[in-house]
Design a protein around this motif. Structure first.
Motif, PDB file in Angstrom:
ATOM      1  N   HIS A  23       1.054   4.025  -2.979  1.00  0.00           N
ATOM      2  CA  HIS A  23       0.763   5.412  -2.622  1.00  0.00           C
ATOM      3  C   HIS A  23       1.909   6.326  -3.040  1.00  0.00           C
ATOM      4  O   HIS A  23       1.700   7.378  -3.652  1.00  0.00           O
ATOM      5  CB  HIS A  23       0.479   5.527  -1.118  1.00  0.00           C
ATOM      6  CG  HIS A  23       0.022   6.884  -0.716  1.00  0.00           C
ATOM      7  ND1 HIS A  23       0.802   7.730   0.031  1.00  0.00           N
ATOM      8  CD2 HIS A  23      -1.138   7.554  -0.972  1.00  0.00           C
ATOM      9  CE1 HIS A  23       0.147   8.858   0.222  1.00  0.00           C
ATOM     10  NE2 HIS A  23      -1.032   8.773  -0.379  1.00  0.00           N
ATOM     11  N   GLU A  61       0.835  -1.201   0.000  1.00  0.00           N
ATOM     12  CA  GLU A  61       0.000   0.000   0.000  1.00  0.00           C
ATOM     13  C   GLU A  61       0.872   1.256   0.000  1.00  0.00           C
ATOM     14  O   GLU A  61       0.616   2.206  -0.740  1.00  0.00           O
ATOM     15  CB  GLU A  61      -0.917  -0.015   1.224  1.00  0.00           C
ATOM     16  CG  GLU A  61      -1.924   1.103   1.251  1.00  0.00           C
ATOM     17  CD  GLU A  61      -2.870   1.011   2.434  1.00  0.00           C
ATOM     18  OE1 GLU A  61      -3.321   2.085   2.889  1.00  0.00           O
ATOM     19  OE2 GLU A  61      -3.160  -0.100   2.906  1.00  0.00           O
ATOM     20  N   ALA A  98      -3.657  -2.544  -3.094  1.00  0.00           N
ATOM     21  CA  ALA A  98      -2.889  -3.421  -2.206  1.00  0.00           C
ATOM     22  C   ALA A  98      -3.750  -4.534  -1.608  1.00  0.00           C
ATOM     23  O   ALA A  98      -3.215  -5.563  -1.193  1.00  0.00           O
ATOM     24  CB  ALA A  98      -2.244  -2.608  -1.092  1.00  0.00           C
ATOM     25  N   SER A  99      -5.056  -4.327  -1.588  1.00  0.00           N
ATOM     26  CA  SER A  99      -5.934  -5.335  -0.984  1.00  0.00           C
ATOM     27  C   SER A  99      -5.878  -6.663  -1.745  1.00  0.00           C
ATOM     28  O   SER A  99      -6.122  -7.717  -1.160  1.00  0.00           O
ATOM     29  CB  SER A  99      -7.380  -4.833  -0.939  1.00  0.00           C
ATOM     30  OG  SER A  99      -7.963  -4.846  -2.227  1.00  0.00           O
ATOM     31  N   ALA A 144      -4.453   3.282  -3.401  1.00  0.00           N
ATOM     32  CA  ALA A 144      -3.395   2.381  -2.941  1.00  0.00           C
ATOM     33  C   ALA A 144      -3.971   1.293  -2.040  1.00  0.00           C
ATOM     34  O   ALA A 144      -3.582   0.129  -2.127  1.00  0.00           O
ATOM     35  CB  ALA A 144      -2.313   3.172  -2.213  1.00  0.00           C
ATOM     36  N   LYS A 145      -4.909   1.670  -1.197  1.00  0.00           N
ATOM     37  CA  LYS A 145      -5.549   0.692  -0.308  1.00  0.00           C
ATOM     38  C   LYS A 145      -6.304  -0.358  -1.141  1.00  0.00           C
ATOM     39  O   LYS A 145      -6.223  -1.551  -0.862  1.00  0.00           O
ATOM     40  CB  LYS A 145      -6.493   1.396   0.653  1.00  0.00           C
ATOM     41  CG  LYS A 145      -7.115   0.487   1.690  1.00  0.00           C
ATOM     42  CD  LYS A 145      -7.997   1.239   2.642  1.00  0.00           C
ATOM     43  CE  LYS A 145      -7.350   1.819   3.838  1.00  0.00           C
ATOM     44  NZ  LYS A 145      -6.413   1.162   4.633  1.00  0.00           N
TER      45      LYS A 145
END
Length: 69
Positions: free
Chosen positions: A11, A7, A32-33, A28-29
């Motif tokens: 970002h 993440e 990245a998940s 980004a969250k």
């Protein structure tokens, strides 16, 4: 890489290439998940797509500028 490291990486790269800080954090969250597209909400898909397009556009612009230097 851990999810948090991934993440942070996304970002940093998004902001580095001109994406708004807050939008980059949200995207980004999502990125990245590792969720498959089918599990993302339409809003998450739209945000991730929009932010990635901004990133790509700015990255290509930077590459063109660097090639002229």
């Amino acid at each position: 890489m851990s999810v948090q490291e991934l993440e942070e990486f996304f970002h940093t790269q998004l902001v580095k290439h001109g994406v708004n800080y807050n939008l980059a954090a949200k995207a980004a969250k999502i990125l990245a998940s590792g969720k498959p597209d089918e599990l993302l909400t339409p809003e998450e898909k739209h945000l991730a797509t929009e932010v990635c397009q901004q990133w790509s556009k700015q990255r290509q612009r930077l590459e063109r500028l660097n090639s002229h230097l």
